[in-house]
Enzyme design. Structure first.
Site, PDB file in Angstrom:
ATOM      1  N   TYR A 139       0.859  -1.190   0.000  1.00  0.00           N
ATOM      2  CA  TYR A 139       0.000   0.000   0.000  1.00  0.00           C
ATOM      3  C   TYR A 139       0.890   1.233   0.000  1.00  0.00           C
ATOM      4  O   TYR A 139       1.927   1.244  -0.637  1.00  0.00           O
ATOM      5  CB  TYR A 139      -0.985  -0.052   1.179  1.00  0.00           C
ATOM      6  CG  TYR A 139      -2.203   0.804   0.899  1.00  0.00           C
ATOM      7  CD1 TYR A 139      -3.006   0.548  -0.210  1.00  0.00           C
ATOM      8  CD2 TYR A 139      -2.521   1.893   1.681  1.00  0.00           C
ATOM      9  CE1 TYR A 139      -4.097   1.348  -0.513  1.00  0.00           C
ATOM     10  CE2 TYR A 139      -3.616   2.696   1.392  1.00  0.00           C
ATOM     11  CZ  TYR A 139      -4.397   2.419   0.290  1.00  0.00           C
ATOM     12  OH  TYR A 139      -5.469   3.216  -0.010  1.00  0.00           O
ATOM     13  N   ARG A 168      -8.809  10.818  -7.869  1.00  0.00           N
ATOM     14  CA  ARG A 168      -7.901  11.432  -6.892  1.00  0.00           C
ATOM     15  C   ARG A 168      -7.133  10.334  -6.173  1.00  0.00           C
ATOM     16  O   ARG A 168      -7.394  10.012  -5.033  1.00  0.00           O
ATOM     17  CB  ARG A 168      -8.688  12.280  -5.885  1.00  0.00           C
ATOM     18  CG  ARG A 168      -7.821  13.177  -5.012  1.00  0.00           C
ATOM     19  CD  ARG A 168      -8.499  13.486  -3.699  1.00  0.00           C
ATOM     20  NE  ARG A 168      -8.682  12.293  -2.875  1.00  0.00           N
ATOM     21  CZ  ARG A 168      -7.769  11.804  -2.036  1.00  0.00           C
ATOM     22  NH1 ARG A 168      -6.591  12.373  -1.915  1.00  0.00           N
ATOM     23  NH2 ARG A 168      -8.031  10.723  -1.309  1.00  0.00           N
ATOM     24  N   LYS A 203      -6.118  -1.907  -0.639  1.00  0.00           N
ATOM     25  CA  LYS A 203      -6.975  -1.673   0.521  1.00  0.00           C
ATOM     26  C   LYS A 203      -7.572  -2.985   1.022  1.00  0.00           C
ATOM     27  O   LYS A 203      -7.592  -3.271   2.227  1.00  0.00           O
ATOM     28  CB  LYS A 203      -8.097  -0.709   0.138  1.00  0.00           C
ATOM     29  CG  LYS A 203      -8.607   0.145   1.260  1.00  0.00           C
ATOM     30  CD  LYS A 203      -7.705   1.362   1.432  1.00  0.00           C
ATOM     31  CE  LYS A 203      -8.260   2.356   2.396  1.00  0.00           C
ATOM     32  NZ  LYS A 203      -7.481   3.593   2.447  1.00  0.00           N
ATOM     33  N   GLU A 231     -13.555   4.995  -2.370  1.00  0.00           N
ATOM     34  CA  GLU A 231     -12.120   5.225  -2.208  1.00  0.00           C
ATOM     35  C   GLU A 231     -11.579   6.144  -3.305  1.00  0.00           C
ATOM     36  O   GLU A 231     -11.775   5.899  -4.495  1.00  0.00           O
ATOM     37  CB  GLU A 231     -11.373   3.881  -2.242  1.00  0.00           C
ATOM     38  CG  GLU A 231      -9.896   3.978  -1.969  1.00  0.00           C
ATOM     39  CD  GLU A 231      -9.582   4.358  -0.529  1.00  0.00           C
ATOM     40  OE1 GLU A 231      -8.521   4.962  -0.304  1.00  0.00           O
ATOM     41  OE2 GLU A 231     -10.393   4.044   0.368  1.00  0.00           O
ATOM     42  N   ASP A 232     -10.889   7.191  -2.896  1.00  0.00           N
ATOM     43  CA  ASP A 232     -10.156   8.094  -3.795  1.00  0.00           C
ATOM     44  C   ASP A 232     -11.020   8.703  -4.892  1.00  0.00           C
ATOM     45  O   ASP A 232     -10.611   8.774  -6.060  1.00  0.00           O
ATOM     46  CB  ASP A 232      -8.936   7.377  -4.386  1.00  0.00           C
ATOM     47  CG  ASP A 232      -7.788   7.326  -3.381  1.00  0.00           C
ATOM     48  OD1 ASP A 232      -7.927   7.917  -2.292  1.00  0.00           O
ATOM     49  OD2 ASP A 232      -6.758   6.698  -3.674  1.00  0.00           O
ATOM     50  N   ASP A 291     -11.575   7.893   2.817  1.00  0.00           N
ATOM     51  CA  ASP A 291     -10.793   9.130   2.748  1.00  0.00           C
ATOM     52  C   ASP A 291     -11.370  10.193   3.677  1.00  0.00           C
ATOM     53  O   ASP A 291     -10.626  10.984   4.254  1.00  0.00           O
ATOM     54  CB  ASP A 291     -10.764   9.668   1.314  1.00  0.00           C
ATOM     55  CG  ASP A 291     -10.241   8.647   0.331  1.00  0.00           C
ATOM     56  OD1 ASP A 291      -9.093   8.201   0.510  1.00  0.00           O
ATOM     57  OD2 ASP A 291     -10.975   8.268  -0.597  1.00  0.00           O
TER      58      ASP A 291
END
Length: 564
Positions: free
Chosen positions: A102, A155, A173, A244-245, A268
């Site tokens: 990660y 992102r 993750k 996520e992101d 996040d």
């Protein structure tokens, strides 16, 4: 070992196809009888090995890799061949390998995704296939999926739009859900929503494997995401979905839209907030202070920073402050300076965190003037400084020394990832505060030598929180993730801090203890879910048994041959 782990597993596959199934493949550990029963004779070397012997060989091969990206690729190849071996290797070398699977290495793996691609893992759902999402979900080889991590890759860490390369984040993750939270890999599914990319390097790269198109946005994007969510609800109605992101323009609106529709959360925003609040609570306990007595300055006022701020405000209210009092203790600084209510460019989620300009009269400056970080530090006199800006060096020596001048032991949290984007290094912060600051970072750092003291650095890693949340949700069969459950997770994390339990050490537990920490968090999350009516109430004994029963350990089970 649970009773399930002791029982043989009945398997309908055989021959080469069995060796190609990473959830079932045991490689050289298949017994003589299994090799006969499953038509594997001659397909494997003669010697039968234990998982310990396999792990030793894999680790020696790992050590032959020259770069962190090479190590990442090597570990991913093991994962795609034999998941049990992959997680045993990770279990035995977690502190060493977590930065490889990660952050920070996964960032480079995302950037190079199309170049290092080996084989399929997870689901790629592209905008041109939006009418076939139900069919795509039926293509998943796992039927009993309990956790989905999904990204649209806009992102990725601090690296921006990575197109389908963002798939590396859900894969990484979910690897941590298993390695840290004991959730069986058979229950996990990574997903990337391929809505195109605005990254010109990818659009012009002949090796790029995603949909070569500018990003879909607006109503088309929202409709596509909704098609995915509704299909997920039909396929796995009880799944835990982690966003996520996603870019901040979409992250908060998607969370607000779907948080009451299915069991979901945004790591996040909410996971980062929970681990940050847990870190603050631990630091306060260690200093004999209350969270409600702290003043907090943020550098970075995006969705992650604002999410942390809102959870800190909620925690302060639990200690007796009213909302207005709590909000007056939070100062958000972005590229334009301190967020104030006279700014015309505030985002929806920033308005409630903007300070009233009328209350800042003694600070100097005219109406509309920007109030930069150093001026905020001088006037607000914070005890906590949190960085979520993604900008290297924003915590300058002048800023840190000013912070330290009015707070003997400030908590400084440069949380930006990857390491190259951290606001200041622990060495810098401790040098500028004579070794007195408490430090927690977003990326991993080695202990820092200050004089004759060697100071461990806590990594304020979401991996302390989200695996325990996942385990608690699964064990309790919770149907939602609430703010109360996140606060319960933060408190449980704080109570595991060495600086709290032992009076010394890092602000957060060692990564080597993370599986036990995840169990404690799971208990707290599950109990809170029951208290809020989001899960059926059970006795503590039944709940603890459910957590242990759902806690997977990477060991081989005996196989028996069966038919479909």
């Amino acid at each position: 070992m649970t009773e399930t782990a002791k029982r043989p597993l009945y398997v309908p596959h055989a021959g080469p196809s069995l060796l190609e199934m990473p959830l079932l493949n045991k490689g050289s550990a298949f017994s003589t009888q299994e090799r006969i029963d499953f038509n594997l004779q001659g397909l494997l070397p003669h010697n039968i090995e234990t998982i310990e012997e396999q792990t030793e060989r894999a680790y020696s091969q790992y050590n032959l890799c020259n770069t962190d990206l090479d190590r990442h690729i090597f570990l991913r190849s093991i994962q795609d061949n034999n998941e049990t071996l992959f997680f045993r290797l990770l279990e035995e070398h977690l502190e060493e390998m977590m930065p490889i699977i990660y952050t920070p290495t996964v960032g480079q793996a995302c950037q190079e995704f199309s170049k290092i691609y080996r084989t399929h893992r997870g689901l790629f759902i592209s905008y041109p296939d939006r009418e076939r999402i139900d069919d795509i979900l039926r293509s998943a080889t796992k039927n009993n999926v309990k956790i989905v991590v999904v990204t649209d890759s806009e992102r990725i860490l601090g690296l921006g739009d990575q197109g389908i390369g963002g798939m590396g984040i859900p894969i990484g993750k979910l690897s941590l859900y298993t390695a840290c939270g004991g959730i069986s890999p058979a229950y996990t599914l990574p997903v990337v929503l391929d809505v195109g990319t605005n990254n010109p390097d990818l659009l012009n790269d002949p090796m790029y494997m995603g949909w070569r198109h500018e990003r879909v946005s607006g109503a088309q994007y929202e409709e596509f995401v909704d098609l995915f969510i509704q299909a997920i609800k039909r396929r796995w109605p009880n799944v835990l979905l982690q966003f996520e992101d996603f870019a901040q323009t979409n992250a908060m609106p998607l969370l607000e839209r779907y948080k009451d529709e299915l069991c979901c959360f945004n790591d996040d925003i909410q996971g980062t907030a929970a681990v940050a609040v847990g870190t603050l609570l631990a630091a306060c306990k260690a200093k004999g202070e209350k969270l409600s007595e702290q003043t907090v300055t943020f550098v970075g006022a995006g969705s992650a920073g604002c999410g942390i701020a809102e959870q800190i405000i909620a925690a302060m209210q639990l200690e007796g402050l009213d909302e207005a009092q709590a909000r007056r203790r939070i100062f958000m600084v972005d590229r334009w300076g301190l967020l104030t209510d006279d700014m015309s460019n505030l985002l929806d989620f920033q308005h409630r965190l903007a300070q009233k300009r009328a209350d800042l009269g003694a600070w100097g400056g005219q109406q509309g003037d920007d109030l930069a970080l150093l001026e905020v530090i001088r006037n607000a006199r914070p005890t906590v400084l949190i960085g979520v800006s993604g900008q290297r060096g924003l915590f300058s020596e002048e800023v840190i020394r000013e912070l330290h001048s009015h707070c003997k032991q400030p908590l400084v949290m440069p949380l930006s990832n990857p390491t190259s984007r951290v606001e200041a290094t622990p060495q810098e912060i401790l040098n500028w505060t004579d070794g007195q600051a408490l430090v927690a970072t977003g990326s991993p750092f080695q202990p820092v030598q200050v004089g004759d003291k060697r100071i461990p650095i806590a990594q304020c890693n979401n991996a302390y929180i989200f695996p325990g949340i996942g385990l608690g949700v699964i064990a309790a069969r919770a149907n939602r993730v609430t703010e109360g459950m996140l606060m319960a997770a933060a408190n449980a994390l704080a109570n595991c801090s060495p600086i709290v339990t032992q009076g010394e050490g890092a602000v957060l537990p060692a990564l080597g203890d993370i599986r036990e920490v995840s169990k404690r968090i799971a208990v707290a999350v599950a109990k809170q879910a029951q208290a809020e009516g989001k899960a059926l109430h059970t006795s503590d004994e039944v709940l603890n048994d459910a957590i242990e029963a759902n806690f997977w350990f990477p060991r081989y089970r005996a196989y028996r041959r069966t038919s479909f």
